[in-house]
Scaffold this motif. Structure first.
Motif, short mmCIF file in Angstrom:
data_model
loop_
_atom_site.label_atom_id
_atom_site.label_comp_id
_atom_site.label_asym_id
_atom_site.label_seq_id
_atom_site.Cartn_x
_atom_site.Cartn_y
_atom_site.Cartn_z
N GLN A 10 34.84 51.67 46.62
CA GLN A 10 35.36 51.05 47.85
C GLN A 10 35.12 49.55 47.84
O GLN A 10 35.90 48.78 48.40
N ALA A 11 34.04 49.10 47.20
CA ALA A 11 33.70 47.68 47.18
C ALA A 11 34.44 46.92 46.07
O ALA A 11 34.35 45.70 45.98
N SER A 12 35.14 47.65 45.19
CA SER A 12 35.80 47.00 44.04
C SER A 12 37.10 46.33 44.45
O SER A 12 37.80 46.80 45.35
N CYS A 13 37.41 45.22 43.74
CA CYS A 13 38.66 44.52 44.06
C CYS A 13 39.23 43.87 42.79
O CYS A 13 38.53 43.76 41.78
N GLY A 14 40.50 43.45 42.87
CA GLY A 14 41.17 42.84 41.72
C GLY A 14 41.51 43.90 40.69
O GLY A 14 41.83 45.04 41.03
N THR A 15 41.41 43.53 39.40
CA THR A 15 41.66 44.53 38.35
C THR A 15 40.41 45.37 38.14
O THR A 15 39.32 44.83 37.97
N HIS A 43 47.89 57.45 44.02
CA HIS A 43 46.96 56.81 44.96
C HIS A 43 47.39 55.37 45.26
O HIS A 43 46.57 54.55 45.71
N ASN A 44 48.66 55.08 44.98
CA ASN A 44 49.24 53.75 45.29
C ASN A 44 48.56 52.61 44.54
O ASN A 44 48.39 51.52 45.08
N PRO A 52 31.84 41.38 42.65
CA PRO A 52 32.86 40.36 42.42
C PRO A 52 34.18 41.00 41.93
O PRO A 52 34.15 41.98 41.19
N CYS A 53 35.30 40.41 42.36
CA CYS A 53 36.60 40.95 41.95
C CYS A 53 36.73 40.89 40.43
O CYS A 53 36.18 39.99 39.78
N ASP A 54 37.47 41.83 39.86
CA ASP A 54 37.79 41.94 38.42
C ASP A 54 36.59 42.35 37.55
O ASP A 54 36.68 42.31 36.33
N LYS A 67 43.11 46.15 48.04
CA LYS A 67 42.19 45.20 47.38
C LYS A 67 42.30 45.26 45.87
O LYS A 67 41.96 44.30 45.17
N VAL A 68 42.73 46.40 45.33
CA VAL A 68 42.77 46.58 43.88
C VAL A 68 44.19 46.32 43.37
O VAL A 68 45.13 47.01 43.76
#
Ligand code: APR
Length: 290
Positions: free
Chosen positions: A185-190, A257-258, A106-108, A222-223
């Motif tokens: 790679q699967a991580s998203c949000g903060t 890494h942007n 899940p994101c964050d 995504k991040v």
């Protein structure tokens, strides 16, 4: 038999005896030659039962994970390492294992860490609001275990496995590299990162997983932000904080890494958690908590 022929026969016989003597000596030497002995602990006893048990345990703890094929997980691990030379295992060998254990993060929720192994896991247990790699299905299954194959019977080495530094493509480091990369790679949000402000030297090891695998694997599309928490040991020194050189260097690396960056020193919930074990420490006085 002529004298010459007689002498030749004697010489030939002596040659045979000498040669077979040397052959035996060589064979003897080979038997005695110490086989390469790895320096790390061997494969964890009862590895199969532990992994299959953990697999069912994870499904019962987190039913949202869905139904996993626990024997299939074991099979993929076996395919990756069984009867193979343990310094010859690459991330590619674990690709199918990573696929069968894939899950949505899940994101964050992602929490990365370096040099805070104990505190970070106490924190995720206490809050359940974050997830480290070791709280994911793949990390949970293999955390703290050791395994490596060997070409000879029984196909796994229960005596010794290569340690992390013994060879580059070893069965453990390649596994944790692909596990770290898959999680990032699967991580998203903060994405949060817990770091140790009291540890000696730089804030992370140059070759740390966080630096070499996880940050480069985060997807800037995504991040939204990488948020660092720099926490000092409650009894420890304040060696690094958000404005120290080592952190500024890490900030630069993350931004290269942007990825957007922020940093908090001694995030209060973490200090509060440290106080559970050190209630009498001055910083745990509720009026003075930093
Ligand atoms: N040599 C020896 N041990 C290593 C190595 C290595 N090259 N790389 C990782 N380890 C193991 C050790 O057991 C060590 O205690 O990983 C542990 C954590 O090492 P740290 O330097 O504290 O942190 P780091 O290398 O950044 O790894 C932590 O990777 O486990 C994932 O997602 C997790 O974000 C976390 C990061």
């Amino acid at each position: 038999m002529s004298r010459l022929l007689w002498r030749k026969s004697i010489l030939a016989l002596a040659g045979i005896i000498l040669a077979s003597g040397f052959g035996a000596a060589e064979a003897q030497r080979n038997l005695k030659a110490p086989k390469k002995r790895y320096t790390g602990p061997g494969t964890t006893p009862n590895l199969r039962n532990i992994i299959i048990g953990r697999c069912y345990h994870y499904m019962s703890l987190y039913p949202a994970t869905g139904v996993k094929d626990c024997s299939g997980v074991w099979q993929e691990l076996t395919d990756a390492v069984f009867r193979k030379e343990p310094c010859n295992i690459t991330e590619e060998d674990y690709k199918k294992l990573a696929q069968v254990t894939a899950q949505t993060i899940p994101c964050d929720k992602s929490l990365l860490w370096s040099r805070t192994n104990d505190l970070v896991h106490r924190y995720t247990k206490a809050t359940e609001s974050f997830m480290t790699l070791e709280d994911t299905f793949l990390g949970f299954l293999f955390n703290g275990l050791t395994w490596c194959g060997k070409t000879a019977s029984p196909g796994m080495n229960y005596n010794a496995c290569p340690s992390w530094k013994e060879c580059t493509n070893n069965s453990l480091s390649s596994f944790w590299k692909i596990a770290s990369a898959t999680f990032s790679q699967a991580s998203c949000g903060t994405v949060h990162v817990m770091l140790n402000g009291s540890a000696d030297g730089a804030i992370t090891r140059k070759e740390s997983m966080l630096r070499t695998v996880e940050i480069p694997s985060l997807n800037p599309n995504k991040v939204s932000e990488v948020k660092l928490w720099v926490i000092d040991d409650i009894q420890g020194q304040d060696r690094n904080s958000c404005n120290s050189e080592s952190l500024l260097e890490l900030q630069h690396y993350i931004e290269e890494h942007n990825l957007a960056y922020s940093c908090i020193d001694n995030y209060k919930p973490l200090t509060t958690l440290q106080c559970v074990e050190n209630p009498n420490h001055p910083v745990c006085n509720l009026c003075s908590i930093r």
